[in-house]
Design an enzyme around this catalytic site. Structure first.
Site, PDB file in Angstrom:
ATOM      1  N   SER A  72       0.806  -1.132   0.020  1.00 23.48           N
ATOM      2  CA  SER A  72       0.185  -0.269   0.065  1.00 23.48           C
ATOM      3  C   SER A  72       1.073   1.063   0.301  1.00 23.48           C
ATOM      4  O   SER A  72       1.187   1.435  -1.076  1.00 23.48           O
ATOM      5  CB  SER A  72      -1.125  -0.364   0.883  1.00 23.48           C
ATOM      6  OG  SER A  72      -1.557   0.854   0.912  1.00 23.48           O
ATOM      7  N   HIS A 125      -7.882   1.682  -0.733  1.00 19.95           N
ATOM      8  CA  HIS A 125      -8.121   1.104  -2.338  1.00 19.95           C
ATOM      9  C   HIS A 125      -9.264   0.762  -2.713  1.00 19.95           C
ATOM     10  O   HIS A 125      -9.332  -0.794  -3.222  1.00 19.95           O
ATOM     11  CB  HIS A 125      -7.300  -0.240  -2.173  1.00 19.95           C
ATOM     12  CG  HIS A 125      -6.153   0.066  -1.329  1.00 19.95           C
ATOM     13  ND1 HIS A 125      -4.981   0.748  -1.870  1.00 19.95           N
ATOM     14  CD2 HIS A 125      -5.060  -0.308  -0.208  1.00 19.95           C
ATOM     15  CE1 HIS A 125      -3.438   0.833  -1.594  1.00 19.95           C
ATOM     16  NE2 HIS A 125      -4.148   0.503  -0.277  1.00 19.95           N
TER      17      HIS A 125
END
Length: 313
Positions: free
Chosen positions: A91, A200
């Site tokens: 991430s 996300h």
């Protein structure tokens, strides 16, 4: 030994992190001082004293996790550690990987990290979104549970972290419904995550568009060490391609299981986790047990990792 370096993202932060390493290596504090000067707030004080709530705010967490990963990478190099053949970041950790690979300047990355966090927080006000880790179900089960739980809201499988862990994200109520369904379906545990935004998923679409504008103003170079990206599990050398995958990353899933499997398929046999905590080390063990886990977060871990490199040469 063919090694890869991986960098954690949000969720690995903690008040007091890197304290032991900072006492042994002045470059840790120097790295945070550099960040404090660029961002005009005391990053080191926040991790030493907290409060935890402020540390966990996305616009603070991201630049601080960047500084932490870069600090550990600098310690590794000061210690004479062998150079990895591949890098990846989980991430937000992808930004740290790009800095350490030479694709992005640290002083450019710091304000970009803060901007990314601000855009994410603005897209979904604090308290309206959530993320949770689902343990013990298969990927497709979690995807189907999210589809059933969404109703008129958003909830999706967003981090495919290991064969037995998938993170879900979306509107808080929808995440809670999906969590309950996952528990009923036999999940071993469902753990709410200490993040202030649902990353996300498509709730980040507006933030992704605005981030693309910010990325367009930042200089990127071809990385000296290839970086596997979350969105497509591929390496990119072109600056515009890097900008594109970073923007899309905000609203698309993190394909971590595939990332580690790809490293193994390319001949990597040891993975260095560069940053606070051992989150990625735990995940990587569950993905590819043949890959030697080396966690560099304190002097003991550093010494062990350096010794492993030395023995392999």
């Amino acid at each position: 030994m063919k090694i890869a370096a991986v960098f954690p993202g949000q969720g690995s932060q903690a008040v007091g992190m890197l304290s032991e390493l900072s006492r042994a290596f002045p470059v840790v504090k120097e790295t945070f001082d550099e960040a404090s000067e660029v961002l005009d707030f005391d990053c080191w004080s926040l991790i030493v004293k907290g409060p935890e709530r402020e540390l966990n705010r996305t616009h603070n967490t991201q630049p601080i996790m960047l500084a932490a990963g870069v600090a550990v990478w600098r310690v590794w190099n000061v210690g004479g550690g062998c150079q990895p053949e591949l890098m990846a970041g989980h991430s937000f950790g992808e930004y740290t990987a790009l800095v350490c690979s030479g694709a992005l300047d640290y002083t450019d990355a710091l304000p970009l990290a803060r901007k990314r966090g601000q855009l994410m927080q603005a897209a979904v006000p604090e308290g309206q979104g959530a993320m949770a880790a689902v343990l013990g179900l298969k990927d497709q089960q979690v995807v189907e549970i999210c589809e059933s739980a969404a109703e008129d809201q958003v909830v999706a499988a967003v981090n495919f972290n290991s064969p037995v862990q998938v993170v879900i994200a979306g509107d808080k109520a929808a995440v809670e419904r999906a969590s309950q369904l996952a528990s009923k379906a036999g999940a071993r545990r469902v753990i709410p995550l200490a993040v202030s935004v649902p990353a996300h998923c498509r709730l980040m679409a507006s933030a992704a568009r605005k981030l693309a504008d910010s990325l367009a103003k930042v200089a990127f170079k071809s990385p000296k060490i290839p970086v596997l990206h979350n969105v497509d599990v591929k390496t990119h050398a072109d600056a515009d391609e890097i900008r594109d995958v970073l923007a899309r990353q905000l609203e698309l899933p993190v394909r971590w299981t595939e990332t580690i499997q790809t490293m193994g398929a390319q001949g990597v046999n040891a993975i260095l986790e560069m940053g606070p905590g051992k989150v990625l080390t735990g995940l990587n063990r569950r993905i590819e047990r043949k890959l030697r886990p080396l966690c560099v977060q304190g002097p003991a871990g550093l010494e062990k990792a350096l010794q492993n490199c030395e023995d392999a040469q």
